[in-house]
Design a protein around this motif. Sequence first.
Motif, PDB file in Angstrom:
ATOM      1  N   CYS A  47       9.727   0.210  -4.550  1.00  0.00           N
ATOM      2  CA  CYS A  47      10.960   0.376  -3.431  1.00  0.00           C
ATOM      3  C   CYS A  47      11.984   0.180  -4.718  1.00  0.00           C
ATOM      4  O   CYS A  47      12.463  -0.731  -5.027  1.00  0.00           O
ATOM      5  N   ALA A 101       3.341   2.976   6.600  1.00  0.00           N
ATOM      6  CA  ALA A 101       3.080   1.615   6.033  1.00  0.00           C
ATOM      7  C   ALA A 101       4.241   1.596   4.818  1.00  0.00           C
ATOM      8  O   ALA A 101       4.696   0.338   4.600  1.00  0.00           O
ATOM      9  N   ALA A 102       4.793   2.639   4.469  1.00  0.00           N
ATOM     10  CA  ALA A 102       5.870   2.601   3.379  1.00  0.00           C
ATOM     11  C   ALA A 102       7.190   2.214   4.240  1.00  0.00           C
ATOM     12  O   ALA A 102       8.203   1.767   3.577  1.00  0.00           O
ATOM     13  N   GLU A 103       7.352   2.689   5.465  1.00  0.00           N
ATOM     14  CA  GLU A 103       8.610   2.673   6.085  1.00  0.00           C
ATOM     15  C   GLU A 103       8.640   1.121   6.813  1.00  0.00           C
ATOM     16  O   GLU A 103       9.786   0.702   7.094  1.00  0.00           O
ATOM     17  N   THR A 104       7.798   0.540   6.898  1.00  0.00           N
ATOM     18  CA  THR A 104       7.734  -0.698   7.778  1.00  0.00           C
ATOM     19  C   THR A 104       8.084  -1.767   6.666  1.00  0.00           C
ATOM     20  O   THR A 104       7.453  -2.158   5.719  1.00  0.00           O
ATOM     21  N   ASP A 105       8.984  -2.660   7.221  1.00  0.00           N
ATOM     22  CA  ASP A 105       9.257  -4.082   6.627  1.00  0.00           C
ATOM     23  C   ASP A 105      10.055  -4.802   7.598  1.00  0.00           C
ATOM     24  O   ASP A 105      11.276  -4.324   7.980  1.00  0.00           O
ATOM     25  N   TRP A 144       3.336  -0.923  -3.785  1.00  0.00           N
ATOM     26  CA  TRP A 144       4.494   0.087  -3.172  1.00  0.00           C
ATOM     27  C   TRP A 144       5.814  -0.027  -3.889  1.00  0.00           C
ATOM     28  O   TRP A 144       5.988  -1.184  -4.221  1.00  0.00           O
ATOM     29  N   ASN A 180       0.487  -4.859  -3.393  1.00  0.00           N
ATOM     30  CA  ASN A 180      -0.358  -4.941  -2.022  1.00  0.00           C
ATOM     31  C   ASN A 180      -1.363  -5.987  -2.084  1.00  0.00           C
ATOM     32  O   ASN A 180      -2.368  -5.757  -2.435  1.00  0.00           O
ATOM     33  N   LYS A 211       5.052  -6.391   7.204  1.00  0.00           N
ATOM     34  CA  LYS A 211       5.356  -5.860   5.821  1.00  0.00           C
ATOM     35  C   LYS A 211       5.228  -4.818   5.133  1.00  0.00           C
ATOM     36  O   LYS A 211       4.201  -3.767   5.905  1.00  0.00           O
ATOM     37  N   THR A 212       5.839  -4.401   4.208  1.00  0.00           N
ATOM     38  CA  THR A 212       5.683  -3.082   3.492  1.00  0.00           C
ATOM     39  C   THR A 212       3.940  -3.045   2.986  1.00  0.00           C
ATOM     40  O   THR A 212       3.516  -4.166   2.674  1.00  0.00           O
ATOM     41  N   GLY A 213       3.191  -2.126   3.366  1.00  0.00           N
ATOM     42  CA  GLY A 213       1.809  -1.980   3.263  1.00  0.00           C
ATOM     43  C   GLY A 213       1.187  -2.214   4.542  1.00  0.00           C
ATOM     44  O   GLY A 213       0.132  -2.058   4.506  1.00  0.00           O
TER      45      GLY A 213
END
Length: 135
Positions: free
Chosen positions: A115, A42-46, A113, A122, A59-61
């Motif tokens: 960044c 979830a933290a790596e995804t965007d 999150w 969230n 999206k992030t999360g």
Amino acid sequence: MENSQSETRLILSLSFRDIDNLIKDLKPTQRMYRFASLLRHAAETDGTQTKRNIGYSVKTGQVGASHSELGKEWNCNRSTVTRFLKELEDEGLVKVETGNVSSVTDIKCLLGWQCGEKVIPNLSSDNELVYQLIN
């Protein structure tokens, strides 16, 4: 004594290194490993992902990895992943949305999150603190 209906919340800050240290001695079949793996995804995804030549936004999360992909990572079959995510959903920790292309898992139990210097609230969380962060 504190009212039994009140809830104590902890606010933690974890980096990728912290997550990796938490799970380094765990096996992929253990719940903590799997949950930390979801946090990492979830933290790596965007951005946009593509499956079967159809693009969808993650999206992030959110976790955009399919149940089959998670099963390979966790050394189990897809139905075990689905059952595990259902348990987390019943506990209010995640929300799984299944579309015509893939499933996207929202991590509901986190406030946001960070960044770099930017904090991304969230928005899928049910927590009132999230709304305080964005207002």
